[in-house]
Design an enzyme around this catalytic site. Structure first.
Site, PDB file in Angstrom:
ATOM      1  N   GLU A  84      42.870  44.376  42.166  1.00  0.00           N
ATOM      2  CA  GLU A  84      42.787  44.089  40.741  1.00  0.00           C
ATOM      3  C   GLU A  84      43.981  44.703  40.037  1.00  0.00           C
ATOM      4  OE1 GLU A  84      38.901  44.598  38.918  1.00  0.00           O
ATOM      5  OE2 GLU A  84      39.845  45.430  37.132  1.00  0.00           O
ATOM      6  N   ASP A 140      44.971  45.237  35.968  1.00  0.00           N
ATOM      7  CA  ASP A 140      44.387  44.946  34.665  1.00  0.00           C
ATOM      8  C   ASP A 140      44.907  45.767  33.507  1.00  0.00           C
ATOM      9  OD1 ASP A 140      42.908  47.137  35.794  1.00  0.00           O
ATOM     10  OD2 ASP A 140      41.278  46.771  34.428  1.00  0.00           O
ATOM     11  N   GLU A 143      43.339  46.958  29.771  1.00  0.00           N
ATOM     12  CA  GLU A 143      42.115  47.130  28.995  1.00  0.00           C
ATOM     13  C   GLU A 143      42.517  47.730  27.655  1.00  0.00           C
ATOM     14  OE1 GLU A 143      39.559  49.529  31.442  1.00  0.00           O
ATOM     15  OE2 GLU A 143      39.385  47.960  32.957  1.00  0.00           O
ATOM     16  N   GLY A 195      37.018  59.228  25.672  1.00  0.00           N
ATOM     17  CA  GLY A 195      36.197  59.845  26.709  1.00  0.00           C
ATOM     18  C   GLY A 195      34.702  59.688  26.470  1.00  0.00           C
TER      19      GLY A 195
END
Length: 192
Positions: free
Chosen positions: A10, A12, A14, A108
């Site tokens: 993968e 990616d 985000e 977080g």
């Protein structure tokens, strides 16, 4: 982009949530054989909600380059000869989605999704994918492939990448000794 199966590859982008007035954060990751943990995060130098921007991934046998508006923000080089896995053998599909990751993605997990702001939307225009595809079990590439199949960063792009790293990178797994008490991953021992 993601391959199928448990030992997936993968690559990616985000986009992480933020509070009003705070910089937007983009998170990148590279998985090989189902294992990621190769994250880097960057504050954007612009507000991505005010205009369209070009987010691209150049993935070829030599490198993976993440770029925004043609400015490279990250490079993950193929160092398989040194025993470092690199995603290159599995075909991948392109995916786009909105998903709730407020247990970790928003500072977080400290900031939770404000569901009263739903529905959430993403818009795309001028989408273009240029790729090799499997035909009868063999790769088939368009004539345009030659422009990206062997491409690496030129001098100007390397300078831009250094600028982004210096001014806007806020997390690099290769600097996270707490996360890797037994030692940083092998690729982290090479000069960026």
């Amino acid at each position: 982009m993601r391959s199928q199966g448990e030992a997936f590859d993968e690559i990616d982008y985000e986009f992480l949530g933020n509070l009003t007035g705070q910089p937007y954060t983009v998170h990148t990751n590279v998985y090989t054989g189902g294992r990621g943990d190769r994250e880097q995060q960057f504050h954007l130098w612009f507000d991505p909600t005010t205009n369209f921007h070009t987010y691209s991934i150049l993935w070829n046998p030599h490198t993976i380059i993440f770029a925004i508006d043609e400015i490279p923000i990250r490079e993950f080089k193929n160092r398989e000869a040194l025993g470092i896995p690199f995603p290159k053998l599995k075909p991948m599909r392109l995916h786009s989605s909105l998903w709730n990751a407020d247990q970790w993605a928003t500072q977080g997990g400290r900031i939770k999704t404000d569901w009263s702001q739903a529905p959430f939307r993403a818009s795309y225009r001028n989408f273009r994918a240029d790729a090799c595809v499997k035909v009868a079990g063999r790769p088939s590439c368009s004539p345009r492939t030659g422009t990206w199949l062997t491409r690496t960063l030129d001098g100007l792009s390397q300078g831009r990448l250094k600028w982004v790293r210096r001014k806007y990178r806020i997390y690099n797994y290769c600097s996270d000794a707490k996360r890797y008490p037994q030692g940083l991953p092998k690729e982290c021992h090479f000069q960026e």
